[in-house]
Design a protein around this motif. Sequence first.
Motif, PDB file in Angstrom:
ATOM      1  N   UNK A  94     -15.741  12.403 -35.453  1.00 12.20           N
ATOM      2  CA  UNK A  94     -15.739  13.650 -34.696  1.00 12.20           C
ATOM      3  C   UNK A  94     -15.233  14.810 -35.549  1.00 12.20           C
ATOM      4  N   UNK A  95     -14.300  14.557 -36.455  1.00 11.92           N
ATOM      5  CA  UNK A  95     -13.772  15.619 -37.284  1.00 11.92           C
ATOM      6  C   UNK A  95     -14.789  16.250 -38.207  1.00 11.92           C
ATOM      7  N   UNK A  96     -15.924  15.597 -38.405  1.00 19.11           N
ATOM      8  CA  UNK A  96     -16.965  16.139 -39.280  1.00 19.11           C
ATOM      9  C   UNK A  96     -18.083  16.803 -38.490  1.00 19.11           C
ATOM     10  N   UNK A  97     -17.930  16.902 -37.184  1.00 22.70           N
ATOM     11  CA  UNK A  97     -18.969  17.526 -36.373  1.00 22.70           C
ATOM     12  C   UNK A  97     -18.865  19.040 -36.445  1.00 22.70           C
ATOM     13  N   UNK A  98     -19.956  19.694 -36.071  1.00 25.76           N
ATOM     14  CA  UNK A  98     -20.032  21.151 -36.123  1.00 25.76           C
ATOM     15  C   UNK A  98     -20.576  21.659 -34.797  1.00 25.76           C
ATOM     16  N   UNK A  99     -20.022  22.767 -34.347  1.00 28.09           N
ATOM     17  CA  UNK A  99     -20.449  23.362 -33.077  1.00 28.09           C
ATOM     18  C   UNK A  99     -20.780  24.826 -33.300  1.00 28.09           C
ATOM     19  N   UNK A 100     -21.992  25.204 -32.908  1.00 25.99           N
ATOM     20  CA  UNK A 100     -22.403  26.608 -32.925  1.00 25.99           C
ATOM     21  C   UNK A 100     -22.373  27.118 -31.493  1.00 25.99           C
ATOM     22  N   UNK A 101     -21.534  28.093 -31.246  1.00 23.64           N
ATOM     23  CA  UNK A 101     -21.485  28.748 -29.939  1.00 23.64           C
ATOM     24  C   UNK A 101     -22.421  29.957 -30.026  1.00 23.64           C
ATOM     25  N   UNK A 102     -23.589  29.818 -29.432  1.00 23.23           N
ATOM     26  CA  UNK A 102     -24.652  30.808 -29.576  1.00 23.23           C
ATOM     27  C   UNK A 102     -24.701  31.670 -28.313  1.00 23.23           C
ATOM     28  N   UNK A 103     -24.414  32.935 -28.473  1.00 20.75           N
ATOM     29  CA  UNK A 103     -24.513  33.904 -27.379  1.00 20.75           C
ATOM     30  C   UNK A 103     -25.923  34.480 -27.409  1.00 20.75           C
ATOM     31  N   UNK A 104     -26.690  34.239 -26.375  1.00 17.74           N
ATOM     32  CA  UNK A 104     -28.087  34.670 -26.340  1.00 17.74           C
ATOM     33  C   UNK A 104     -28.195  36.081 -25.768  1.00 17.74           C
ATOM     34  N   UNK A 105     -29.440  36.596 -25.800  1.00 19.72           N
ATOM     35  CA  UNK A 105     -29.771  37.891 -25.208  1.00 19.72           C
ATOM     36  C   UNK A 105     -28.985  39.044 -25.830  1.00 19.72           C
ATOM     37  N   UNK A 106     -28.786  38.928 -27.131  1.00 17.01           N
ATOM     38  CA  UNK A 106     -28.102  40.013 -27.814  1.00 17.01           C
ATOM     39  C   UNK A 106     -28.863  41.314 -27.746  1.00 17.01           C
ATOM     40  N   UNK A 107     -30.210  41.244 -27.648  1.00 13.42           N
ATOM     41  CA  UNK A 107     -30.991  42.468 -27.560  1.00 13.42           C
ATOM     42  C   UNK A 107     -30.730  43.205 -26.256  1.00 13.42           C
ATOM     43  N   UNK A 108     -30.404  42.475 -25.190  1.00 12.13           N
ATOM     44  CA  UNK A 108     -30.126  43.119 -23.912  1.00 12.13           C
ATOM     45  C   UNK A 108     -28.730  43.737 -23.867  1.00 12.13           C
ATOM     46  N   UNK A 127     -26.998  26.188 -39.232  1.00 15.99           N
ATOM     47  CA  UNK A 127     -27.249  24.828 -38.756  1.00 15.99           C
ATOM     48  C   UNK A 127     -27.654  23.900 -39.902  1.00 15.99           C
ATOM     49  N   UNK A 128     -28.456  24.411 -40.843  1.00 13.36           N
ATOM     50  CA  UNK A 128     -28.982  23.588 -41.935  1.00 13.36           C
ATOM     51  C   UNK A 128     -28.171  23.743 -43.221  1.00 13.36           C
ATOM     52  N   UNK A 129     -26.981  24.271 -43.121  1.00 16.04           N
ATOM     53  CA  UNK A 129     -26.190  24.548 -44.326  1.00 16.04           C
ATOM     54  C   UNK A 129     -25.841  23.274 -45.081  1.00 16.04           C
ATOM     55  N   UNK A 130     -25.719  22.146 -44.400  1.00 22.17           N
ATOM     56  CA  UNK A 130     -25.354  20.896 -45.063  1.00 22.17           C
ATOM     57  C   UNK A 130     -26.562  20.065 -45.457  1.00 22.17           C
ATOM     58  N   UNK A 131     -27.756  20.599 -45.267  1.00 17.20           N
ATOM     59  CA  UNK A 131     -28.970  19.910 -45.692  1.00 17.20           C
ATOM     60  C   UNK A 131     -29.371  20.420 -47.083  1.00 17.20           C
ATOM     61  N   UNK A 132     -30.576  20.128 -47.498  1.00 18.22           N
ATOM     62  CA  UNK A 132     -31.050  20.527 -48.817  1.00 18.22           C
ATOM     63  C   UNK A 132     -31.043  22.050 -48.947  1.00 18.22           C
ATOM     64  N   UNK A 133     -30.664  22.541 -50.119  1.00 14.97           N
ATOM     65  CA  UNK A 133     -30.592  23.984 -50.343  1.00 14.97           C
ATOM     66  C   UNK A 133     -31.945  24.665 -50.183  1.00 14.97           C
TER      67      UNK A 133
END
Length: 518
Positions: free
Chosen positions: A393-407, A470-476
């Motif tokens: 669990x210590x290696x997990x990542x969470x993105x808190x995405x606030x949607x509707x920024x255009x509104x 999200x893909x930062x830990x995948x292939x460059x």
Amino acid sequence: MALFVAAGVFLVLVVAYLLRWWLLAGLVSAVVIVGGSVAVAGWCGLVWLYLRRAHAVLLGGEHPDAPLPGAGDDPAHLAYHGGPAWWDLRAVWGWCWGTSAPWSVFLLPHLLVHALVVVVYLAAAWTVAGALRTADRFLLLVRRIRMVCPGCFLHLAYPAYLCTRCGRRHGSIRPGGRGLWWRRCLCGARLPTLLLLGSADLEARCPHCDRNLEHRPGESREFVLPLFGGTGAGKTRLVTGMHLALTQAVREVPRAYVEPVGEEAVRRLRDCERLLSTRTPPTPPGREVRGLTVRLGAGGASLVLQLFDAAGERFNRSATAEELAYLGKASTFVLVVDPLGIEAVWRSLTSQERGRLAGERSHTRDPELAYGAVRDEIRRQYRMPGLGRAPEVGRTRLAVVVTRGDLLRGTAVAPGSEDARRWAERTLGLGNLLRDAEAHFGKVQVLVTSAVMDASGRIDPSLGALLRWLLAEEDEAFTALLSPVDAPGSPSSDLDAAGSERPERKRGPESERVEEVR
């Protein structure tokens, strides 16, 4: 006449008496020579019979018939080391004993040598099988490939495959008793047993639920990405926008590609521009949760994205969240928050702003309810043994995405140039949620996104920023693919990942002609 006969007999006896030891030696020698010759001839005959029978069994087609696979066995012929080697040895021994017993005892050295050869062969064959399995598994580990069924969400140690000729299902097509490099189906077709030899190109099935795995598991690394949040928070629109962002990014890079895998993914993602030009309805509560699979390739690397977008009602209670077994297979998660659905934020808007945005507001519940249910379920699944768990669990990542920024742009709650994290705590009231997330996840990032297009049809760059994180830990190659390009006239997002304000952009008109995403 009788006198002469008697004299001859007497003479013979005298000579025999005088030469008795020589005559005895000659007689014994004759017996030994004749007996030895007979024994050698008999032994040669036995050896000839053994060799003839061994040739007939091993090469002449008189070997015992192998039993057909049982109900739980794979429909493939056994390899020679999988049983026929012992059966042939037993057939040769049995025939020799039945034909020449008890003289077959003189063949004991040959039979022992035959048995020794079989043992050495079997030891070598099974050693090679183990080495091939280890190499195949090592290749998966080095490439960090973990296979997950998008239907039942269970971890796959190895998929099942269908025969290319007859369609029979092979549940364990790996080096073993039915073949080392190849196995032969009952129909006669040869099937590769290793990923190195092309087994990933066969039609794959989930060994647990028999679902067709169209994304060719084992060929590329799989990235499981669960999205969760309240009803109408914008998860489906966010998935559509991310796919469009990937599609537009690969158009500008040679040999890069993105393709939906499976009929459902093609159906839901084939017309992203049109879907984003209108309001996206929430996912129906009764829809079966299945992963949307997308294959992404860039710079010689490939990645299979499995996006899980479940209806928001499933995250309101822990009981329904327990059904989402894919949570334990992921290491990166996306919490989707609709700022207009938060009551405190809605009350902070002016009456004119509420009137203008009333039709855009979702009636989602407090995001902490969905977050708490999913957090508890992730912890529970990570603690469950024997399920092919993901990293700790210590290696997990969470993105808190606030949607509707255009509104939000231009409203009383717009973040402006304020840091997205501080804005989420102060304006959205997510301070407790974020502090709890940092205690349970290895990395937590707040991003503000806008799943809209500008007048030219370009997707908002905020989705590119989300994908890069999200893909930062995948292939460059994937992060380079999504890097922003500073060019004259290039579109910019209303709100970037840090929450800073950017120039206004317009939604693409629904009547605009769009290119179908392949």
